[in-house]
Design a protein around this motif. Structure first.
Motif, PDB file in Angstrom:
ATOM      1  N   GLN A 100       0.828  -1.206   0.000  1.00  0.00           N
ATOM      2  CA  GLN A 100       0.000   0.000   0.000  1.00  0.00           C
ATOM      3  C   GLN A 100       0.863   1.255   0.000  1.00  0.00           C
ATOM      4  O   GLN A 100       0.538   2.233  -0.671  1.00  0.00           O
ATOM      5  CB  GLN A 100      -0.944   0.012   1.205  1.00  0.00           C
ATOM      6  CG  GLN A 100      -2.082  -0.973   1.089  1.00  0.00           C
ATOM      7  CD  GLN A 100      -2.941  -1.007   2.348  1.00  0.00           C
ATOM      8  OE1 GLN A 100      -2.465  -0.772   3.452  1.00  0.00           O
ATOM      9  NE2 GLN A 100      -4.216  -1.308   2.173  1.00  0.00           N
ATOM     10  N   ASP A 103       2.115   1.727  -3.442  1.00  0.00           N
ATOM     11  CA  ASP A 103       1.013   2.215  -4.276  1.00  0.00           C
ATOM     12  C   ASP A 103       0.758   3.694  -4.042  1.00  0.00           C
ATOM     13  O   ASP A 103       0.528   4.460  -4.982  1.00  0.00           O
ATOM     14  CB  ASP A 103      -0.270   1.418  -4.003  1.00  0.00           C
ATOM     15  CG  ASP A 103      -0.180  -0.038  -4.450  1.00  0.00           C
ATOM     16  OD1 ASP A 103       0.733  -0.388  -5.225  1.00  0.00           O
ATOM     17  OD2 ASP A 103      -1.038  -0.841  -3.999  1.00  0.00           O
ATOM     18  N   ILE A 104       0.819   4.120  -2.787  1.00  0.00           N
ATOM     19  CA  ILE A 104       0.601   5.533  -2.455  1.00  0.00           C
ATOM     20  C   ILE A 104       1.731   6.388  -3.020  1.00  0.00           C
ATOM     21  O   ILE A 104       1.491   7.466  -3.576  1.00  0.00           O
ATOM     22  CB  ILE A 104       0.457   5.716  -0.926  1.00  0.00           C
ATOM     23  CG1 ILE A 104      -0.877   5.124  -0.465  1.00  0.00           C
ATOM     24  CG2 ILE A 104       0.573   7.192  -0.526  1.00  0.00           C
ATOM     25  CD1 ILE A 104      -1.034   5.015   1.041  1.00  0.00           C
ATOM     26  N   GLN A 106       3.515   5.743  -5.645  1.00  0.00           N
ATOM     27  CA  GLN A 106       3.306   5.792  -7.097  1.00  0.00           C
ATOM     28  C   GLN A 106       2.190   6.778  -7.436  1.00  0.00           C
ATOM     29  O   GLN A 106       2.294   7.549  -8.387  1.00  0.00           O
ATOM     30  CB  GLN A 106       2.965   4.394  -7.638  1.00  0.00           C
ATOM     31  CG  GLN A 106       2.786   4.352  -9.139  1.00  0.00           C
ATOM     32  CD  GLN A 106       4.044   4.758  -9.889  1.00  0.00           C
ATOM     33  OE1 GLN A 106       5.152   4.404  -9.511  1.00  0.00           O
ATOM     34  NE2 GLN A 106       3.870   5.524 -10.959  1.00  0.00           N
ATOM     35  N   MET A 107       1.137   6.781  -6.639  1.00  0.00           N
ATOM     36  CA  MET A 107       0.027   7.704  -6.878  1.00  0.00           C
ATOM     37  C   MET A 107       0.490   9.147  -6.686  1.00  0.00           C
ATOM     38  O   MET A 107       0.106  10.035  -7.458  1.00  0.00           O
ATOM     39  CB  MET A 107      -1.142   7.385  -5.951  1.00  0.00           C
ATOM     40  CG  MET A 107      -2.410   8.132  -6.325  1.00  0.00           C
ATOM     41  SD  MET A 107      -3.822   7.683  -5.292  1.00  0.00           S
ATOM     42  CE  MET A 107      -4.079   5.993  -5.794  1.00  0.00           C
ATOM     43  N   HIS A 108       1.347   9.398  -5.690  1.00  0.00           N
ATOM     44  CA  HIS A 108       1.894  10.745  -5.491  1.00  0.00           C
ATOM     45  C   HIS A 108       2.665  11.188  -6.733  1.00  0.00           C
ATOM     46  O   HIS A 108       2.528  12.332  -7.169  1.00  0.00           O
ATOM     47  CB  HIS A 108       2.813  10.776  -4.257  1.00  0.00           C
ATOM     48  CG  HIS A 108       2.114  11.098  -2.995  1.00  0.00           C
ATOM     49  ND1 HIS A 108       2.023  12.370  -2.491  1.00  0.00           N
ATOM     50  CD2 HIS A 108       1.456  10.310  -2.109  1.00  0.00           C
ATOM     51  CE1 HIS A 108       1.353  12.355  -1.365  1.00  0.00           C
ATOM     52  NE2 HIS A 108       0.994  11.107  -1.104  1.00  0.00           N
ATOM     53  N   GLU A 110       2.272  10.163  -9.789  1.00  0.00           N
ATOM     54  CA  GLU A 110       1.318  10.412 -10.875  1.00  0.00           C
ATOM     55  C   GLU A 110       0.572  11.720 -10.664  1.00  0.00           C
ATOM     56  O   GLU A 110       0.315  12.460 -11.623  1.00  0.00           O
ATOM     57  CB  GLU A 110       0.349   9.231 -10.997  1.00  0.00           C
ATOM     58  CG  GLU A 110       1.045   7.978 -11.520  1.00  0.00           C
ATOM     59  CD  GLU A 110       0.161   6.748 -11.558  1.00  0.00           C
ATOM     60  OE1 GLU A 110      -1.075   6.888 -11.485  1.00  0.00           O
ATOM     61  OE2 GLU A 110       0.721   5.642 -11.649  1.00  0.00           O
ATOM     62  N   LEU A 111       0.226  12.037  -9.421  1.00  0.00           N
ATOM     63  CA  LEU A 111      -0.416  13.320  -9.129  1.00  0.00           C
ATOM     64  C   LEU A 111       0.521  14.482  -9.419  1.00  0.00           C
ATOM     65  O   LEU A 111       0.105  15.511  -9.968  1.00  0.00           O
ATOM     66  CB  LEU A 111      -0.886  13.363  -7.669  1.00  0.00           C
ATOM     67  CG  LEU A 111      -2.098  12.513  -7.329  1.00  0.00           C
ATOM     68  CD1 LEU A 111      -2.285  12.440  -5.813  1.00  0.00           C
ATOM     69  CD2 LEU A 111      -3.351  13.046  -7.997  1.00  0.00           C
TER      70      LEU A 111
END
Length: 133
Positions: A100, A103-104, A106-108, A110-111
């Motif tokens: 997790q 994943d977080i 990676q999301m940062h 992408e944001l």
């Protein structure tokens, strides 16, 4: 010597949970207090069971996992199965949390990329001669 007993309100206060939560765990078969008329009488073992459930919830175990661990308890003191199962579940939970976190992260990224693109596009439109303020 009589063993310590608790009312539902005693446990609620001591463990800082609602009486409704205690009744829910009872409905789920995790607790089975004695009855004196309508009054529920909980034992020290019920209190320990509730503590284990609450600890399990805090570290992300499902109610089914808590039930499994509680079911492995051996009152004769040989809790090797319970402890080994607990260690395996902790390792599994730790691996889930690490995934997790990745994943977080990676999301940062992408944001950040999406934000940068939006800011560049906005700057480009503001620099254009047809831009409206």
């Amino acid at each position: 010597m009589s063993s310590q007993t608790y009312s539902i309100s005693d446990l609620s206060r001591e463990l800082d949970i609602t009486t409704r939560a205690i009744r829910f765990y009872e409905e789920q078969g995790l607790l089975s207090p004695e009855r004196r008329g309508l009054e529920r009488i909980y034992t020290a073992r019920d209190k320990v069971t509730l503590k284990l459930i609450l600890r399990g919830k805090r570290i992300g175990f499902s109610l089914a996992e808590c039930r499994e661990l509680i079911g492995l308890y051996d009152p004769s003191g040989g809790n090797f199965k319970q402890l080994n199962s607990m260690l395996a579940k902790i390792a599994e939970r730790r691996a889930q949390l690490e995934q997790q976190m990745l994943d977080i992260q990676q999301m940062h990224l992408e944001l950040d990329t999406a934000q940068e693109r939006c800011e560049h596009a906005l700057a480009a439109t503001q620099d254009s001669p047809n831009a409206t303020p």
